[in-house]
Design an enzyme around this catalytic site. Structure first.
Site, short mmCIF file in Angstrom:
data_model
loop_
_atom_site.label_atom_id
_atom_site.label_comp_id
_atom_site.label_asym_id
_atom_site.label_seq_id
_atom_site.Cartn_x
_atom_site.Cartn_y
_atom_site.Cartn_z
N TYR A 36 -66.56 -54.01 -27.12
CA TYR A 36 -65.91 -53.06 -26.02
C TYR A 36 -64.31 -53.28 -26.32
O TYR A 36 -64.08 -53.97 -27.37
CB TYR A 36 -66.07 -53.86 -24.70
N LYS A 153 -65.17 -58.36 -30.94
CA LYS A 153 -64.94 -58.43 -29.32
C LYS A 153 -65.97 -57.72 -28.96
O LYS A 153 -66.46 -56.71 -28.43
CB LYS A 153 -63.91 -57.17 -29.17
N LEU A 210 -59.82 -63.72 -31.22
CA LEU A 210 -59.89 -62.29 -31.24
C LEU A 210 -58.55 -61.88 -31.95
O LEU A 210 -57.48 -62.52 -31.63
CB LEU A 210 -59.87 -61.64 -29.97
N1 PDD Z 1 -59.17 -59.63 -23.29
N2 PDD Z 1 -58.56 -62.89 -26.67
C1 PDD Z 1 -59.74 -62.70 -25.87
C2 PDD Z 1 -60.81 -63.57 -25.93
C3 PDD Z 1 -59.52 -61.63 -25.23
O1 PDD Z 1 -60.43 -61.32 -24.45
C4 PDD Z 1 -58.43 -60.70 -25.13
C5 PDD Z 1 -58.48 -59.42 -24.23
C6 PDD Z 1 -57.44 -61.22 -25.97
C7 PDD Z 1 -56.28 -60.14 -26.04
O2 PDD Z 1 -56.28 -59.11 -26.82
P1 PDD Z 1 -55.55 -57.83 -26.77
O3 PDD Z 1 -54.31 -58.12 -26.96
O4 PDD Z 1 -56.01 -56.86 -27.77
O5 PDD Z 1 -55.71 -57.34 -25.34
C8 PDD Z 1 -57.50 -62.26 -26.90
C9 PDD Z 1 -59.31 -58.14 -22.48
C10 PDD Z 1 -58.12 -57.45 -22.12
C11 PDD Z 1 -60.47 -58.35 -21.47
O6 PDD Z 1 -61.67 -59.01 -21.91
O7 PDD Z 1 -60.45 -57.97 -20.48
#
Ligand code: PDD
Length: 289
Positions: A36, A153, A210
């Site tokens: 996702y 992800k 991530l």
């Molecule tokens: N979360 N680490 C994890 C485990 C995450 O789930 C997320 C993002 C990030 C930050 O990634 P980014 O900057 O690409 O949003 C780091 C999303 C927003 C979610 O699961 O809703």
């Protein structure tokens, strides 16, 4: 946006969410077998779109899902969802599962079509670079008990969900995580940065975290600006506990200042000046990505 008149995308069609149905045999449902993305959009302007789609393509490749959709296809879906759902501050959620088979069997089936789902949800306005009005975060910390493929992800988020819940039960906003060597990995739904003596430091990318798009953009913006020194390296939890500033980053939060860790003040217990500079630079440059 009222949830019942939300228009979503499912397998090629834009339909009201109440009409969106998937099979209980979908491997996304049975195994969490999918990838996702969440992409922010402010008043129709998408942030980091190409980077998000690139990460999704990498994830699909890593788990062997073949999907014939490029960045323009995804952009078209995003623009349609924004148009149909009020054009406000929206998170675009994209989800590709391996699809539905006739039986529950662990091996990747050969001849099934991936399920492609996307919808838009409201997100807060982007944080204003202002120390007084910005939301101040409190976090707890715990050992990272997720799997060893956190760079993917994956929609299998139970490990993250359970860690996030630990924070909820402790009455705080997030849970930051450390490995068995007491080294910072990330948080349950965010990446983590510390600031010490005006140096901005975040864990280097590996299988424990991530590769966050906000993290990536912030590092690039800070390096191009050149005012602050930036490091990607191992960070011990004792460094986290004695940091001057602690930040969370994610697409919907941008750079979120943390003022309390495990019931103790971070730095002086208020929002720091380096956060102010970083969030100002981020706000000024994020639309270049
Ligand atoms: N979360 N680490 C994890 C485990 C995450 O789930 C997320 C993002 C990030 C930050 O990634 P980014 O900057 O690409 O949003 C780091 C999303 C927003 C979610 O699961 O809703």
């Amino acid at each position: 946006m009222a949830i019942d008149n939300n228009i979503v995308f499912l397998n090629g069609q834009f339909i009201p969410i109440s009409e969106a149905k998937i099979s209980p045999m979908d491997r996304g449902f049975l195994f969490g077998d999918g990838i996702y993305e969440v992409v922010p959009s402010y008043a129709t302007r998408l942030v980091g779109f190409g980077l998000h789609i690139e990460r999704m393509q990498n994830g699909l490749k890593a788990i062997g899902i073949k999907l014939n959709m490029g960045v323009d296809d995804w952009r078209n879906i995003a623009q349609n969802l924004i148009e149909k759902n009020g054009k406000g501050n929206l998170g675009l959620y994209f989800h590709v599962s391996r699809g539905a088979d006739v039986k529950r069997f662990h091996a990747y089936p050969e001849h099934i079509q991936p399920t492609v789902f996307a919808y838009a949800f409201d997100i807060p306005a982007a944080p204003i670079a202002d120390k007084k009005s910005v939301k101040q975060y409190k976090v707890t910390s715990t050992e990272d008990l997720r799997w060893k493929r956190c760079q993917i992800k994956s929609t299998s988020l139970l490990g993250n969900v359970m860690h996030f819940q630990q924070g909820q039960e402790a009455g705080v906003h997030e849970t930051i995580l450390y490995n068995q060597r007491n080294e910072l990995t990330e948080a349950s739904a965010c990446n983590v940065f510390i600031v010490k003596n005006e140096v901005v430091i975040t864990p280097r990318l590996d299988n424990q975290l991530l590769p966050g798009i906000t993290r990536n953009m912030l590092l690039d913006i800070l390096r191009k600006d050149g005012t602050l020194q930036v490091q990607e390296r191992t960070i011990s939890m004792s460094e986290v506990r004695t940091a001057d500033e602690l930040w969370l980053t994610s697409s919907s939060k941008e750079i979120a200042p943390v003022v309390e860790l495990d019931g103790k003040h971070v730095g002086k217990g208020n929002v720091g000046n380096i956060w102010l500079l970083a969030q100002s630079l981020y706000a000024a440059n994020k639309h270049h990505y």
